[in-house]
Scaffold this motif. Structure first.
Motif, PDB file in Angstrom:
ATOM      1  N   GLU A 119       0.817  -1.216   0.000  1.00  0.00           N
ATOM      2  CA  GLU A 119       0.000   0.000   0.000  1.00  0.00           C
ATOM      3  C   GLU A 119       0.848   1.263   0.000  1.00  0.00           C
ATOM      4  OE1 GLU A 119      -2.028   0.757   3.923  1.00  0.00           O
ATOM      5  OE2 GLU A 119      -1.469  -1.350   4.223  1.00  0.00           O
ATOM      6  N   ASN A 120       2.171   1.112   0.183  1.00  0.00           N
ATOM      7  CA  ASN A 120       3.057   2.283   0.175  1.00  0.00           C
ATOM      8  C   ASN A 120       3.916   2.355  -1.085  1.00  0.00           C
ATOM      9  OD1 ASN A 120       4.528   0.002   0.828  1.00  0.00           O
ATOM     10  ND2 ASN A 120       5.910   1.052   2.224  1.00  0.00           N
ATOM     11  N   LEU A 121       3.627   1.524  -2.094  1.00  0.00           N
ATOM     12  CA  LEU A 121       4.396   1.552  -3.340  1.00  0.00           C
ATOM     13  C   LEU A 121       4.003   2.749  -4.210  1.00  0.00           C
ATOM     14  CD1 LEU A 121       6.241   0.286  -5.558  1.00  0.00           C
ATOM     15  CD2 LEU A 121       4.250  -1.042  -6.276  1.00  0.00           C
ATOM     16  N   LEU A 122       2.712   2.923  -4.406  1.00  0.00           N
ATOM     17  CA  LEU A 122       2.183   4.019  -5.215  1.00  0.00           C
ATOM     18  C   LEU A 122       1.613   5.069  -4.276  1.00  0.00           C
ATOM     19  CD1 LEU A 122       1.502   4.974  -8.153  1.00  0.00           C
ATOM     20  CD2 LEU A 122      -0.724   3.872  -7.851  1.00  0.00           C
ATOM     21  N   LEU A 123       2.168   6.262  -4.336  1.00  0.00           N
ATOM     22  CA  LEU A 123       1.742   7.325  -3.428  1.00  0.00           C
ATOM     23  C   LEU A 123       1.104   8.479  -4.182  1.00  0.00           C
ATOM     24  CD1 LEU A 123       4.799   7.573  -0.987  1.00  0.00           C
ATOM     25  CD2 LEU A 123       2.713   6.221  -0.727  1.00  0.00           C
ATOM     26  N   LYS A 124       0.204   9.156  -3.487  1.00  0.00           N
ATOM     27  CA  LYS A 124      -0.372  10.392  -4.006  1.00  0.00           C
ATOM     28  C   LYS A 124       0.355  11.524  -3.302  1.00  0.00           C
ATOM     29  CE  LYS A 124      -4.941  10.845  -5.889  1.00  0.00           C
ATOM     30  NZ  LYS A 124      -6.390  10.676  -5.664  1.00  0.00           N
ATOM     31  N   GLY A 157      13.939  -8.064  -9.090  1.00  0.00           N
ATOM     32  CA  GLY A 157      13.205  -8.887 -10.047  1.00  0.00           C
ATOM     33  C   GLY A 157      12.120  -8.081 -10.731  1.00  0.00           C
ATOM     34  N   LEU A 158      11.407  -8.741 -11.643  1.00  0.00           N
ATOM     35  CA  LEU A 158      10.298  -8.113 -12.349  1.00  0.00           C
ATOM     36  C   LEU A 158       8.986  -8.681 -11.827  1.00  0.00           C
ATOM     37  CD1 LEU A 158      11.707  -8.109 -15.996  1.00  0.00           C
ATOM     38  CD2 LEU A 158      11.376  -6.133 -14.503  1.00  0.00           C
ATOM     39  N   HIS A 159       8.041  -7.788 -11.554  1.00  0.00           N
ATOM     40  CA  HIS A 159       6.812  -8.200 -10.895  1.00  0.00           C
ATOM     41  C   HIS A 159       5.586  -7.866 -11.743  1.00  0.00           C
ATOM     42  CE1 HIS A 159       9.038  -8.975  -7.175  1.00  0.00           C
ATOM     43  NE2 HIS A 159       9.717  -7.885  -7.476  1.00  0.00           N
ATOM     44  N   ASN A 160       4.565  -8.706 -11.600  1.00  0.00           N
ATOM     45  CA  ASN A 160       3.267  -8.471 -12.218  1.00  0.00           C
ATOM     46  C   ASN A 160       2.324  -7.968 -11.135  1.00  0.00           C
ATOM     47  OD1 ASN A 160       4.061  -9.589 -14.780  1.00  0.00           O
ATOM     48  ND2 ASN A 160       3.881 -11.614 -13.840  1.00  0.00           N
ATOM     49  N   ARG A 182       4.724   2.053 -14.795  1.00  0.00           N
ATOM     50  CA  ARG A 182       5.535   1.546 -15.919  1.00  0.00           C
ATOM     51  C   ARG A 182       6.925   2.183 -15.942  1.00  0.00           C
ATOM     52  NH1 ARG A 182       3.032  -2.058 -18.825  1.00  0.00           N
ATOM     53  NH2 ARG A 182       0.851  -1.932 -19.430  1.00  0.00           N
ATOM     54  N   SER A 183       7.077   3.300 -15.268  1.00  0.00           N
ATOM     55  CA  SER A 183       8.395   3.938 -15.213  1.00  0.00           C
ATOM     56  C   SER A 183       9.307   3.271 -14.178  1.00  0.00           C
ATOM     57  CB  SER A 183       8.243   5.422 -14.875  1.00  0.00           C
ATOM     58  OG  SER A 183       7.827   5.592 -13.518  1.00  0.00           O
ATOM     59  N   TYR A 184       8.749   2.372 -13.402  1.00  0.00           N
ATOM     60  CA  TYR A 184       9.480   1.691 -12.330  1.00  0.00           C
ATOM     61  C   TYR A 184      10.105   0.420 -12.905  1.00  0.00           C
ATOM     62  CZ  TYR A 184      10.077  -0.336  -7.594  1.00  0.00           C
ATOM     63  OH  TYR A 184      10.573  -0.893  -6.440  1.00  0.00           O
TER      64      TYR A 184
END
Length: 201
Positions: A119-124, A157-160, A182-184
């Motif tokens: 829940e802290n990966l994508l922030l506003k 690694g690469l994650h889905n 997608r920039s990550y």
């Protein structure tokens, strides 16, 4: 629970919503304070989501039960579709609440699927006014410009990832979030799930 799943198109790799949010809404007269009231018919999923967001703040047990109901429905309806997903990310809410339904649904779905929820990966970067109150697409895009950012918290690694939101209308918020994800460099695919959808007329 019966649902009416529909694919939602966008810059993500694959996306779906479980059902319509509202079937119909018509004026029902004014209340004692002079505010126009509406007679609204929601889908079963739409009603559960409405109760979570606006009616169950003071009923923790019922709140948890409804969160589990929605998360279980996602798993039941789209288990095969999202079989490659190895982590879940809730879209950051626009409004502060003691309990955020989208975050709680994402966490419960991740628990049921036995994968992590970040829940802290994508922030506003700042709270915005709810997009349901912004009707012009150009204004919606402007409202979200530069709002999202990504924090590097994932293992190598690469994650889905599965990005979960409560309601989709124009998809502008999901598009903005997907672009940032997608920039990550640790993201392979971005899948999208919304609980409900408001279909454009």
């Amino acid at each position: 629970m019966d649902v009416n799943i529909k694919e939602i198109k966008g810059s993500w790799d694959k996306g779906y919503s479980l059902d319509k949010h509202i079937f119909s809404s018509s004026p029902a007269g004014y209340n004692s304070h002079g505010f126009l009231q509406f007679r609204t018919v929601r889908s079963v999923i739409g009603e559960v989501l409405f109760q979570l967001k606006y009616r169950l703040d003071f009923s923790p047990d019922e709140f948890c039960a409804q969160v589990n109901l929605l998360a279980s429905q996602i798993l039941k309806s789209l288990e095969v579709t999202f079989s490659l997903v190895d982590l879940v990310v809730p879209i950051p809410p626009s409004k502060k609440r003691d309990k955020q339904p989208v975050v709680e649904i994402a966490k419960e779905y991740a628990r049921l699927k036995n994968i992590p929820c970040y829940e802290n990966l994508l922030l506003k970067n700042s709270y915005t006014k709810p997009l349901k109150n912004v009707h012009n697409t150009k204004d919606r895009i402007s409202t979200l410009t530069g709002v999202f950012s990504v924090i590097d918290v994932l293992p190598e690694g690469l994650h889905n990832i599965l990005l979960i939101d409560d309601l989709v209308y124009t998809g502008v918020s999901l598009e903005a979030a997907t672009a940032v994800l997608r920039s990550y460099n640790k993201i392979r695919n971005v899948f999208v799930l919304t609980i409900t959808r408001k279909e454009q007329e």
